[in-house]
Enzyme design. Structure first.
Site, PDB file in Angstrom:
ATOM      1  CB  CYS A 111      -0.951  -0.013   1.190  1.00  0.00           C
ATOM      2  SG  CYS A 111      -1.870  -1.543   1.304  1.00  0.00           S
ATOM      3  CG  HIS A 254      -3.118   2.944   2.432  1.00  0.00           C
ATOM      4  ND1 HIS A 254      -3.703   2.581   1.231  1.00  0.00           N
ATOM      5  CD2 HIS A 254      -3.199   1.854   3.244  1.00  0.00           C
ATOM      6  CE1 HIS A 254      -4.111   1.340   1.321  1.00  0.00           C
ATOM      7  NE2 HIS A 254      -3.828   0.866   2.524  1.00  0.00           N
ATOM      8  CG  ASN A 284      -6.833  -1.081   1.690  1.00  0.00           C
ATOM      9  OD1 ASN A 284      -6.110  -0.787   0.739  1.00  0.00           O
ATOM     10  ND2 ASN A 284      -6.362  -1.519   2.843  1.00  0.00           N
TER      11      ASN A 284
HETATM   12  O1  UT7 Z   1      -3.889  -1.707   3.675  1.00  0.00           O
HETATM   13  C1  UT7 Z   1      -3.024  -2.269   4.595  1.00  0.00           C
HETATM   14  C2  UT7 Z   1      -3.234  -1.715   5.942  1.00  0.00           C
HETATM   15  N1  UT7 Z   1      -4.365  -2.359   6.568  1.00  0.00           N
HETATM   16  C3  UT7 Z   1      -4.927  -1.786   7.618  1.00  0.00           C
HETATM   17  O2  UT7 Z   1      -4.546  -0.712   8.011  1.00  0.00           O
HETATM   18  C4  UT7 Z   1      -6.031  -2.535   8.353  1.00  0.00           C
HETATM   19  C5  UT7 Z   1      -5.882  -2.341   9.838  1.00  0.00           C
HETATM   20  N2  UT7 Z   1      -6.879  -3.049  10.620  1.00  0.00           N
HETATM   21  C6  UT7 Z   1      -8.176  -2.654  10.663  1.00  0.00           C
HETATM   22  O3  UT7 Z   1      -8.568  -1.734   9.994  1.00  0.00           O
HETATM   23  C7  UT7 Z   1      -9.101  -3.347  11.640  1.00  0.00           C
HETATM   24  O4  UT7 Z   1      -8.344  -4.130  12.528  1.00  0.00           O
HETATM   25  C8  UT7 Z   1     -10.216  -4.217  10.977  1.00  0.00           C
HETATM   26  C9  UT7 Z   1     -11.189  -3.327  10.245  1.00  0.00           C
HETATM   27  C10 UT7 Z   1      -9.567  -5.204  10.002  1.00  0.00           C
HETATM   28  C11 UT7 Z   1     -10.972  -4.989  12.054  1.00  0.00           C
HETATM   29  O5  UT7 Z   1     -11.538  -4.068  12.978  1.00  0.00           O
HETATM   30  P1  UT7 Z   1     -11.451  -4.318  14.540  1.00  0.00           P
HETATM   31  O6  UT7 Z   1     -12.138  -3.209  15.196  1.00  0.00           O
HETATM   32  O7  UT7 Z   1      -9.991  -4.562  14.863  1.00  0.00           O
HETATM   33  O8  UT7 Z   1     -12.309  -5.627  14.730  1.00  0.00           O
HETATM   34  P2  UT7 Z   1     -11.860  -7.018  15.343  1.00  0.00           P
HETATM   35  O9  UT7 Z   1     -11.043  -7.781  14.363  1.00  0.00           O
HETATM   36  O10 UT7 Z   1     -11.309  -6.806  16.713  1.00  0.00           O
HETATM   37  O11 UT7 Z   1     -13.262  -7.719  15.511  1.00  0.00           O
HETATM   38  C12 UT7 Z   1     -14.220  -7.280  16.474  1.00  0.00           C
HETATM   39  C13 UT7 Z   1     -15.430  -8.172  16.384  1.00  0.00           C
HETATM   40  C14 UT7 Z   1     -15.090  -9.647  16.418  1.00  0.00           C
HETATM   41  O12 UT7 Z   1     -16.142 -10.314  17.105  1.00  0.00           O
HETATM   42  P3  UT7 Z   1     -15.962 -10.774  18.616  1.00  0.00           P
HETATM   43  O13 UT7 Z   1     -14.782 -11.690  18.600  1.00  0.00           O
HETATM   44  O14 UT7 Z   1     -15.687  -9.514  19.386  1.00  0.00           O
HETATM   45  O15 UT7 Z   1     -17.254 -11.433  18.932  1.00  0.00           O
HETATM   46  C15 UT7 Z   1     -15.113 -10.046  14.978  1.00  0.00           C
HETATM   47  O16 UT7 Z   1     -15.401 -11.417  14.800  1.00  0.00           O
HETATM   48  O17 UT7 Z   1     -16.087  -7.934  15.134  1.00  0.00           O
HETATM   49  C16 UT7 Z   1     -16.237  -9.175  14.437  1.00  0.00           C
HETATM   50  N3  UT7 Z   1     -16.136  -8.943  13.025  1.00  0.00           N
HETATM   51  C17 UT7 Z   1     -17.181  -8.639  12.241  1.00  0.00           C
HETATM   52  N4  UT7 Z   1     -18.493  -8.509  12.512  1.00  0.00           N
HETATM   53  C18 UT7 Z   1     -19.308  -8.194  11.486  1.00  0.00           C
HETATM   54  C19 UT7 Z   1     -15.013  -8.948  12.261  1.00  0.00           C
HETATM   55  N5  UT7 Z   1     -15.328  -8.660  10.979  1.00  0.00           N
HETATM   56  C20 UT7 Z   1     -16.663  -8.476  10.944  1.00  0.00           C
HETATM   57  C21 UT7 Z   1     -17.568  -8.165   9.916  1.00  0.00           C
HETATM   58  N6  UT7 Z   1     -18.877  -8.034  10.237  1.00  0.00           N
HETATM   59  N7  UT7 Z   1     -17.167  -7.978   8.630  1.00  0.00           N
END
Ligand code: UT7
Length: 327
Positions: A111, A254, A284
């Site tokens: 990226c 980005h 993204n």
């Molecule tokens: O381009 C390269 C650079 N990339 C980035 O900068 C990405 C950086 N990371 C992020 O943007 C975030 O970490 C994500 C958007 C990928 C994830 O967000 P988060 O706030 O860190 O969510 P999480 O992974 O901690 O998940 C929280 C909850 C989980 O459920 P439980 O375990 O708390 O019950 C996930 O299973 O949200 C759940 N979850 C979803 N729920 C509905 C994860 N994805 C989804 C989804 N829909 N699509």
């Protein structure tokens, strides 16, 4: 010596995937995606190869620049989703654009690719490589995203954007960096390992437990890295230039997650309305995200000639980098 962006162009696939469309195959909803990422919809390449999108964006940039493609001395294509292991996407873009006098190579800095390419282009222009350089970032992440992994598949979009750059005495200051200690946090293995082959401990490269041939991201680790890398990349690019955050007209980061940009806005003390945001409708698009945002901001008349821009990338590698440039 600086560089001037003569013109930009883009190609965005017509097909769009809206947040609610994902409900057909994963357990998710529009509200979660919007509030956790800021994304509403993203373009998806249907039949369009990576090279095709890149060639279309490049042709538009060449037309808008009003230049003869024969005056392009170098093509740098930035991509993590090349159609071929060889030839490079840049070689196919050369064929399609008629830039017959150019050298051509691909650059993979994920990226951060467009920022890396600007930094590279400036160095080539300084040492001599023809009148113009064509930089094209073209990405089709949908080809290797795992559409069963709800934490990653909702993030990515496809598209391409290009810029024609030339030597200039305008402001230009760049900084590129990488922290390979986090290489396994965001990865996709190439096709040289068959799904049935297990890469055993003799060859343990830190990727052995990752799914084969699909994009894997440890969202939390990458998030932690990103909120630090964004301000660090700006500070690195600003160092020695006499430029501070207040001097910048537009920050073009980005486009990974609006929450990352909000955190950076606080850390840098820069209001959110100075950040160009396109992730709501593009998602993204990896290295295409910064030039797509730049191109759209130019088309909308937001970014104007003479303004100072800070382009900031971060991504797999884990790479990061910034370029401060006068448009
Ligand atoms: O381009 C390269 C650079 N990339 C980035 O900068 C990405 C950086 N990371 C992020 O943007 C975030 O970490 C994500 C958007 C990928 C994830 O967000 P988060 O706030 O860190 O969510 P999480 O992974 O901690 O998940 C929280 C909850 C989980 O459920 P439980 O375990 O708390 O019950 C996930 O299973 O949200 C759940 N979850 C979803 N729920 C509905 C994860 N994805 C989804 C989804 N829909 N699509």
């Amino acid at each position: 010596m600086g560089i001037n962006i003569v013109a930009t162009g883009s190609y965005i696939p017509e097909q769009k995937l809206k947040n609610d469309d994902f409900r057909r195959f994963i357990d998710t909803n529009d509200e979660w995606i919007r509030t956790r990422t800021g994304i509403t919809e993203r373009p998806m390449a249907g039949w369009e190869p990576t090279w095709y999108m890149g060639a279309k964006a490049s042709q538009q940039a060449i037309e808008r620049a009003g230049i003869d493609p024969k005056d392009i001395g170098l093509i740098i294509a930035s991509t993590v989703t090349s159609d071929f292991l060889t030839p490079s996407v840049s070689a196919v873009i050369q064929r399609e654009t008629g830039a017959v006098n150019a050298a051509a190579f691909d650059l993979n800095a994920a990226c951060s690719g467009f920022v890396y390419a600007l930094d590279t282009a400036r160095r080539f222009l300084e040492t001599g490589c023809g009148k113009y350089i064509l930089i094209c970032a073209t990405e089709a992440l949908s080809r290797f995203v795992d559409f069963e992994d709800r934490t990653t598949c909702i993030l990515f979009g496809d598209g391409a954007a290009a810029a024609i750059v030339e030597k200039s005495d305008k402001l230009f200051s760049s900084y590129i960096a990488s922290d390979g200690r986090g290489a396994h946090y965001l990865c996709a293995r190439s096709l040289n390992v068959a799904p049935e082959v297990k890469v055993e401990s003799d060859f343990n490269d830190g990727f052995t437990d990752k799914p084969l041939h699909k994009l894997y991201q440890d969202g939390k680790e990458v998030y932690k890295f990103a909120v630090g890398a964004l301000p660090k990349a700006f500070e690195g690019a600003a160092a020695g230039s006499g430029i501070t955050a207040e001097d910048i007209d537009w920050f073009i980061p980005h486009q990974a997650n609006v929450r990352i940009i909000e955190t950076a806005s606080k850390k840098l003390g820069v209001p959110m309305d100075k950040f160009i945001i396109t992730l709501d409708h593009f998602g993204n698009t990896s290295s295409a995200s910064i030039p797509l945002a730049l191109n759209e901001a130019i088309e909308k008349g937001k970014v104007k000639r003479g303004q100072k821009l800070a382009l900031i990338g971060f991504g797999a590698g884990l790479t990061y980098g910034g370029a401060i440039i006068e448009y």
